[in-house]
Design a protein around this motif. Structure first.
Motif, PDB file in Angstrom:
ATOM      1  N   VAL A 157       1.074  -1.289   0.181  1.00  0.00           N
ATOM      2  CA  VAL A 157       0.452  -0.080   0.082  1.00  0.00           C
ATOM      3  C   VAL A 157       0.786   1.067  -0.169  1.00  0.00           C
ATOM      4  CG1 VAL A 157      -1.639   1.460   1.355  1.00  0.00           C
ATOM      5  CG2 VAL A 157      -1.832  -1.223   1.064  1.00  0.00           C
ATOM      6  N   PRO A 158       0.355   1.727  -1.453  1.00  0.00           N
ATOM      7  CA  PRO A 158       1.720   3.171  -1.014  1.00  0.00           C
ATOM      8  C   PRO A 158       1.053   4.372  -0.001  1.00  0.00           C
ATOM      9  CG  PRO A 158      -0.032   3.465  -2.792  1.00  0.00           C
ATOM     10  CD  PRO A 158       0.219   2.233  -2.120  1.00  0.00           C
ATOM     11  N   GLU A 159       2.393   4.869  -0.242  1.00  0.00           N
ATOM     12  CA  GLU A 159       1.868   6.329   1.443  1.00  0.00           C
ATOM     13  C   GLU A 159       0.477   6.511   0.355  1.00  0.00           C
ATOM     14  OE1 GLU A 159       2.360   8.344   4.092  1.00  0.00           O
ATOM     15  OE2 GLU A 159       3.650   7.430   3.411  1.00  0.00           O
ATOM     16  N   ILE A 160      -0.332   7.439   1.673  1.00  0.00           N
ATOM     17  CA  ILE A 160      -2.055   7.480   1.369  1.00  0.00           C
ATOM     18  C   ILE A 160      -2.349   9.476   1.089  1.00  0.00           C
ATOM     19  CG2 ILE A 160      -3.971   7.202   2.070  1.00  0.00           C
ATOM     20  CD1 ILE A 160      -3.732   4.872   2.733  1.00  0.00           C
ATOM     21  N   SER A 161      -2.418   9.594   0.439  1.00  0.00           N
ATOM     22  CA  SER A 161      -2.698  11.547  -0.377  1.00  0.00           C
ATOM     23  C   SER A 161      -3.526  11.456   0.534  1.00  0.00           C
ATOM     24  CB  SER A 161      -3.478  11.026  -1.586  1.00  0.00           C
ATOM     25  OG  SER A 161      -4.229  11.141  -1.455  1.00  0.00           O
ATOM     26  N   GLN A 162      -3.785  13.026   1.202  1.00  0.00           N
ATOM     27  CA  GLN A 162      -4.951  13.166   2.177  1.00  0.00           C
ATOM     28  C   GLN A 162      -6.529  12.878   0.884  1.00  0.00           C
ATOM     29  OE1 GLN A 162      -5.067  14.293   5.299  1.00  0.00           O
ATOM     30  NE2 GLN A 162      -5.639  16.406   4.886  1.00  0.00           N
ATOM     31  N   VAL A 163      -6.829  12.905  -0.069  1.00  0.00           N
ATOM     32  CA  VAL A 163      -7.679  13.131  -0.873  1.00  0.00           C
ATOM     33  C   VAL A 163      -8.188  11.388  -1.039  1.00  0.00           C
ATOM     34  CG1 VAL A 163      -9.165  12.610  -3.198  1.00  0.00           C
ATOM     35  CG2 VAL A 163      -7.564  14.754  -2.899  1.00  0.00           C
TER      36      VAL A 163
END
Length: 669
Positions: free
Chosen positions: A579-585
């Motif tokens: 799972v990649p770094e999760i953005s605010q969106v």
């Protein structure tokens, strides 16, 4: 990694020997237990409760009565994903500043595997940030129905239109609310049985029969209900000019109730034909029933006689011998038992009930039963307390009806009863509960829930379009069957279908009529139940903004992305291992998806469909924001699987919400 169910997480995170908690639970012997759906919020609340228990034990204290740790999503995302104010509740028990208690709790909760950060905040909040990458690999946002609830039958009665003319949009609001509640309760695990009560002995059917027999009507009609719509309006006008014709109504009422004559047969044929059209009209909106209960069967099969026999054993049920109600059988308020009922007689509503009496007339001096009398017998049967059973025959595919010549079926015997009736019927509903209490059935009386809602009226522009005089400048105008003023359901559906046809650039996927039905249904559901809907034709025909078509389009958009990404199955695949770094969106979308089980549970507990409409609209907004700002199919190779999974999860949750609301979840649109 395999996806764990919520039940697995309960086993992994909890210890049944320690206090556990879920919002809205009640302590049982010092232990707070999870009830209903097991959700992310309830799991966090459980851990908060365990941390609170440890603090209390350290101080030599027992769990205080009334202490109920609540976990909520804060309105502002910068304050975390979940928060609790339990430290403020504990301050007077632990005799410490709330912020100090919050800091202790935060330290206890930092070991949670799903938490990336836990902080104390003034004046005494504990804010929790979730590790969404952990959750994506371990959690699920589609809860299983509660197995404990499967043994509890809930009878939902809704629609219950007088079968004397075509249905209008006000009736449709009732049916949409009732059907959505039935879907919602089934979704969380209850056994649900849906009834539609057919009042074929009331004034309205009598008026239509009088009109058919004595008021000439000419013209061509495609449906019998439309013909009866005009008959009912014309006979009401004729009553004002002809007192002899008006007196004919009482004769017809007696004949309908007797049930052994030409007039009764005519009344039954009218009611059955109109009821068939009502069922078909509601079917266009996905509204279905399990059973039609006919008022005439309640009377003719001895159900009221059995109820009358039981009521006579109660001191609250008396026959008045003097005063204005002499000769009437009356259900008295407990404080009104002594002396005759001298309360002023109120105006009778269309169902024939004396709406404003302190004491309720159940049998009039002329022997005619009020609607409430028959409703009391019906409710005794609903709970299996009458000692009598109906017989049944098929009315349509999947639908049964009460019928003297029928067979036995396992209907009724409910644990809980929901009656969807507009707020003007609060008094008759209270009298049904009072009757159950008077007969010693207190548990059943407490299990009758009146789901009240505001009526539908017309905007000035729409009223004027229908020919009403709006010169008095009122903000809204009531529909009136007696005056023939209202918007018939099929006419509205035709108008909405034409409006959508004009808006569509191409005809693919759902038909315009199916989209129209979904749009109307959502329009009637998205308002708070207590709100009176001022129905405006132009607003209802709008398909932009907070509308059913917007939600259906969001689902179709998600389905289209998945097709192009090679994921055509409606099932949600396991989350990718990386799972990649999760953005605010993405975080905002995940946060909202995780709240779906809690929204389901709260909506079921509060019997509030508006919680689901609000959730679904906000999900469609967040999903739209996500796919407009975060590439999915053109995402970098290491991010694409996760984003496709997030699209699949969004589609699945939105489809779940649309199913509860009774709207289609189209693959193309």
């Amino acid at each position: 990694m395999d996806v764990l169910r919520f039940e697995d997480l309960v086993y992994e995170l909890g210890d049944a020997t320690r206090p556990t908690v879920v919002s809205g639970a009640v302590p049982e012997n010092g232990v707070l237990v999870i009830r209903g759906l097991v959700t992310l919020r309830s799991l966090i609340a459980r851990e908060v409760g365990e941390a609170v228990g440890r603090l209390l034990r350290q101080g030599g204290l027992e769990w205080p009565g009334g202490l109920e740790p609540l976990v909520e999503q804060p309105a502002r995302i910068e304050h975390g994903d979940y928060t609790t104010n339990v430290a403020l509740q504990l301050a007077r028990h632990l005799r410490k500043p709330p912020i100090q208690i919050a800091a202790q709790l935060a330290g206890e909760l930092r070991t949670l595997p799903m938490a990336s950060r836990v902080e104390a905040a003034a004046p005494g909040f504990v804010n929790i940030w979730l590790d969404w990458r952990w959750w994506a690999s371990h959690g699920t946002m589609l809860p299983e129905p509660s197995k404990e609830r499967a043994a509890e039958k809930v009878v939902v009665e809704h629609t219950s239109i007088n079968p004397n003319k075509a249905a209008h949009v006000g009736h449709l609001r009732n049916a949409c609310i009732g059907d959505t509640l039935a879907r919602l309760l089934r979704r969380v695990g209850y056994r649900v049985e849906v009834h539609n009560y057919i009042d074929d002995l009331g004034d309205q059917v009598a008026d239509t029969v009088v009109g058919i027999l004595h008021v000439p009507i000419t013209g061509r009609y495609s449906r019998f209900g439309d013909f009866c719509w005009d008959v009912y309006a014309r006979v009401s006008q004729a009553y004002e000019r002809d007192e002899a014709l008006k007196a004919r109504r009482a004769e017809v009422l007696h004949a309908l109730e007797a049930g052994d004559n030409n007039t009764a047969w005519l009344g039954r044929l009218v009611a059955e034909r109109v009821a068939q059209e009502h069922v078909a009209e509601m079917g266009a909106f996905g509204i279905t029933y399990n059973l039609l209960v006919w008022e005439s069967d309640i009377v003719r099969e001895g159900f009221w006689a059995a109820a009358f026999e039981q009521l006579q054993r109660s001191p609250l049920f008396v026959k008045e011998t003097r005063g204005r109600l002499a000769g009437c059988w009356v259900l008295k308020q407990p404080q009104q038992q002594e002396g005759p009922a001298e309360a002023a007689v109120g105006q009778e509503d269309e169902a024939g009930d004396d709406e404003h009496l302190t004491d309720k007339v159940l049998v009039r001096s002329n022997g005619v039963l009020t609607y409430t009398a028959k409703d009391i017998a019906y409710h005794l049967w609903k709970f299996g307390l009458l000692g009598k059973e109906f017989r049944y025959r098929r009315f349509a595919q999947g639908l049964w009806t009460t019928a003297p010549e029928g067979t036995s079926r396992p209907f009724g015997r409910a644990k809980r009863v929901l009656n969807v009736i507009d707020r003007r019927q609060e008094y008759p509903q209270a009298m049904v509960r009072l009757a159950l209490q008077a007969l010693g059935f207190g548990e059943a009386a407490g299990a009758v829930h009146h789901v009240s809602y505001g009526v539908v009226s017309l905007s000035p522009a729409t009223a004027a379009r229908l020919g009403m005089d709006t010169s008095d400048g009122r903000s809204s105008y009531p529909m009136s069957g007696r005056e023939g003023i209202g918007i018939k359901i099929r006419d509205l559906l035709d108008l909405m279908e034409a409006s959508i046809d004009r808006e569509r650039s191409r005809q693919v996927g759902l038909s315009s009529r199916a989209i129209a039905a979904g749009a109307i249904r959502y329009f009637l559901l998205r308002y708070n139940l207590a709100t009176e809907i001022v129905f405006d034709m132009d607003s209802a025909l709008d398909v932009h903004g907070n509308t059913g078509p917007y939600l259906m389009y969001a689902h179709a958009r998600a389905a289209g992305i998945l097709r192009k990404g090679g994921l055509e199955s409606r099932s949600v695949p396991p989350a990718p291992e990386r799972v990649p770094e999760i953005s605010q969106v993405e975080r905002a979308l995940l946060r909202h998806l995780a709240d779906w089980p809690d929204t389901l549970e709260m909506a079921a507990v509060e019997l509030n469909p508006t919680l689901v409409t609000t959730y679904a609209y906000e999900l469609a907004q967040r999903f739209t924001d996500f796919y407009e700002n975060m590439p999915v199919l053109k995402a970098p190779e290491h991010e694409r699987p996760f984003r496709l999974w997030l699209v699949a999860l969004s589609r699945a949750v939105l489809a779940d919400a649309l199913d509860v609301l009774g709207l289609p979840a189209p693959e193309r649109m």
